[in-house]
Scaffold this motif. Structure first.
Motif, PDB file in Angstrom:
ATOM      1  N   MET A   1     -22.562  49.237  -7.926  1.00 36.60           N
ATOM      2  CA  MET A   1     -22.605  47.836  -7.530  1.00 36.60           C
ATOM      3  C   MET A   1     -21.207  47.277  -7.296  1.00 36.60           C
ATOM      4  N   LEU A   2     -21.138  46.288  -6.420  1.00 34.05           N
ATOM      5  CA  LEU A   2     -19.901  45.556  -6.182  1.00 34.05           C
ATOM      6  C   LEU A   2     -20.262  44.084  -6.011  1.00 34.05           C
ATOM      7  N   GLU A   3     -19.533  43.208  -6.685  1.00 37.62           N
ATOM      8  CA  GLU A   3     -19.812  41.773  -6.604  1.00 37.62           C
ATOM      9  C   GLU A   3     -18.656  41.040  -5.940  1.00 37.62           C
ATOM     10  N   PHE A   4     -18.983  40.005  -5.186  1.00 38.80           N
ATOM     11  CA  PHE A   4     -17.945  39.085  -4.710  1.00 38.80           C
ATOM     12  C   PHE A   4     -18.385  37.654  -4.961  1.00 38.80           C
ATOM     13  N   ALA A   5     -17.418  36.774  -5.018  1.00 39.54           N
ATOM     14  CA  ALA A   5     -17.677  35.351  -5.244  1.00 39.54           C
ATOM     15  C   ALA A   5     -16.915  34.544  -4.201  1.00 39.54           C
ATOM     16  N   THR A   6     -17.599  33.592  -3.583  1.00 42.72           N
ATOM     17  CA  THR A   6     -16.935  32.704  -2.639  1.00 42.72           C
ATOM     18  C   THR A   6     -16.195  31.607  -3.388  1.00 42.72           C
ATOM     19  N   HIS A   7     -15.359  30.893  -2.662  1.00 50.94           N
ATOM     20  CA  HIS A   7     -14.767  29.674  -3.199  1.00 50.94           C
ATOM     21  C   HIS A   7     -15.790  28.543  -3.097  1.00 50.94           C
ATOM     22  N   PRO A   8     -15.633  27.486  -3.894  1.00 50.91           N
ATOM     23  CA  PRO A   8     -16.515  26.326  -3.730  1.00 50.91           C
ATOM     24  C   PRO A   8     -16.327  25.715  -2.340  1.00 50.91           C
ATOM     25  N   GLN A   9     -17.419  25.439  -1.671  1.00 49.16           N
ATOM     26  CA  GLN A   9     -17.375  24.905  -0.313  1.00 49.16           C
ATOM     27  C   GLN A   9     -18.217  23.640  -0.212  1.00 49.16           C
ATOM     28  N   SER A  10     -17.747  22.688   0.569  1.00 48.63           N
ATOM     29  CA  SER A  10     -18.543  21.487   0.868  1.00 48.63           C
ATOM     30  C   SER A  10     -19.365  21.670   2.129  1.00 48.63           C
ATOM     31  N   SER A  11     -18.864  22.470   3.053  1.00 45.09           N
ATOM     32  CA  SER A  11     -19.517  22.698   4.341  1.00 45.09           C
ATOM     33  C   SER A  11     -20.300  24.008   4.310  1.00 45.09           C
ATOM     34  N   MET A  12     -21.557  23.960   4.735  1.00 45.16           N
ATOM     35  CA  MET A  12     -22.349  25.173   4.789  1.00 45.16           C
ATOM     36  C   MET A  12     -21.843  26.142   5.860  1.00 45.16           C
ATOM     37  N   GLU A  13     -21.233  25.628   6.894  1.00 46.48           N
ATOM     38  CA  GLU A  13     -20.644  26.506   7.903  1.00 46.48           C
ATOM     39  C   GLU A  13     -19.464  27.267   7.304  1.00 46.48           C
ATOM     40  N   SER A  14     -18.663  26.586   6.490  1.00 43.93           N
ATOM     41  CA  SER A  14     -17.552  27.274   5.814  1.00 43.93           C
ATOM     42  C   SER A  14     -18.079  28.312   4.830  1.00 43.93           C
ATOM     43  N   LEU A  15     -19.166  27.987   4.140  1.00 39.32           N
ATOM     44  CA  LEU A  15     -19.757  28.949   3.216  1.00 39.32           C
ATOM     45  C   LEU A  15     -20.262  30.175   3.975  1.00 39.32           C
ATOM     46  N   ARG A  16     -20.924  29.952   5.106  1.00 37.57           N
ATOM     47  CA  ARG A  16     -21.413  31.078   5.910  1.00 37.57           C
ATOM     48  C   ARG A  16     -20.252  31.970   6.349  1.00 37.57           C
TER      49      ARG A  16
END
Length: 362
Positions: A49-64
């Motif tokens: 397994m390998l995990e990653f974590a995004t930064h907190p985002q306000s915009s769903m486009e930025s999250l995508r």
């Protein structure tokens, strides 16, 4: 606007055979040489397994964009040592999982035995910011009946050890082997929430607070509510849809709390049945409606979820995209439906994994 972060667990597989590869340490070593990825990827319970974590985002486009980038970077790092990644919540092909060598994981293996060794399951955890523990616990209390719908939308684990399980989300059935996993009763206050967690840890059955695996909990690390019901989604767009709906649910629950509306009082027993139904049928059959706890077609229950969060999503500009994404998912199928269709077409679980590797980075 509430921020959203996503943690995704990916399966490391051989690009030729589709079989899981226990190479997470080598992949992480590659990632650590890249300054941009030093704090993105993490080791998980099993070496496959390998995990990653995004930064907190306000915009769903930025999250995508960040999810897509992290998936591609994970594939790049894995490719440098001869493997690749697949957003699969269980391995379609037979596997003998290997537990990572560190104190925490070895304690879990000793404590829980075969339940730990068989936990090669990949999830998607969604964090949404809250203003306080009071708001967070109020949100957790009011989210409870809607979580099985998220389970159904994200379901992406129909196969286990080379066989069709008959479930859309078999990952969730494996996950429930942990003694702290599953739905919770209504807490009513932060004091009751934290008292229960302290009592659970004090039993000695859990190592620490990090092993509180409620379907929805206050994060022990961040000022967020963390939802842990979703399978890792085959395609990044589905992960973004789940995150969008989670933010809508959190905002809706917070508004209900501020308006003095009590949470629905369904028992944990009923919530477990709703969760089982979602894991069994996904989007292919019926779900239990969160308000009535009676069977309805999955499409009707998904649309009830959209109606429930409509005001919150409309206020932040996410409603139309969420509607379109839900309609597409209902039309094209979730990960479990896609995997089964691929097997029916190709007759090969190896080919299923190969195609899912491609879709992971799409």
């Amino acid at each position: 606007m509430r921020t959203v972060g996503v943690e995704e667990e990916l399966l490391l597989v051989d690009p030729e055979t589709g079989e899981p590869r226990a190479l997470s340490a080598a992949v992480l070593a590659r990632a650590e040489k890249d300054d941009a990825d030093q704090d993105v990827f993490e080791k998980e319970l099993h070496d496959q397994m390998l995990e990653f974590a995004t930064h907190p985002q306000s915009s769903m486009e930025s999250l995508r964009e960040e999810i897509v980038r992290c998936r591609k970077e994970a594939a790049r790092h894995a490719g440098e040592i001869g493997c690749t990644v697949a957003a699969l919540a269980t391995s379609p092909l037979p596997v003998s999982p290997s537990v990572g060598v560190n104190r925490r994981y070895q304690w879990m293996a000793d404590q829980y035995g075969i339940a730990t060794r068989e936990q090669l399951v990949m999830g998607c955890h969604v964090h949404v910011s809250v203003e306080s523990d009071d708001e967070g616990v109020a949100v957790v209390d009011r989210l409870r009946p809607w979580l099985p719908v998220l389970r159904a939308l994200s379901a992406n684990s129909p196969f286990w050890q080379g066989e069709d399980t008959g479930y859309s989300s078999y990952r969730s059935r494996v996950w429930l082997r942990w003694p702290s996993a599953g739905p919770t009763e209504i807490f009513g206050s932060p004091e009751r929430y934290h008292r229960l967690i302290a009592d659970m840890v004090a039993t000695g059955a859990l190592l620490d607070e990090g092993m509180i695996y409620f379907d929805a909990r206050l994060s022990p690390r961040y000022p967020t509510v963390e939802l842990r019901v979703a399978d890792v989604c085959l395609q990044s767009g589905t992960a973004v849809l789940v995150a969008t709906l989670v933010r809508g649910l959190v905002e809706t629950a917070a508004r209900e709390w501020r308006a003095g509306r009590e949470p629905l009082g369904h028992s944990v027993s009923l919530l477990r049945l709703a969760d089982w139904q979602a894991a069994r049928s996904g989007l292919s059959g019926e779900l239990l409606h969160p308000a009535t706890m009676r069977r309805m077609p999955a499409e009707a229950v998904v649309r009830a979820l959209l109606e429930h969060v409509e005001e919150a999503l409309d206020g932040i500009g996410d409603l139309e995209r969420a509607r379109a994404a839900c309609e597409e998912l209902l039309r094209e199928g979730n990960g479990a439906q896609v995997q089964r269709a691929l097997l029916e077409r190709t007759g090969s679980l190896r080919d299923v994994v190969t195609e899912c590797v491609r879709r992971t980075q799409a």
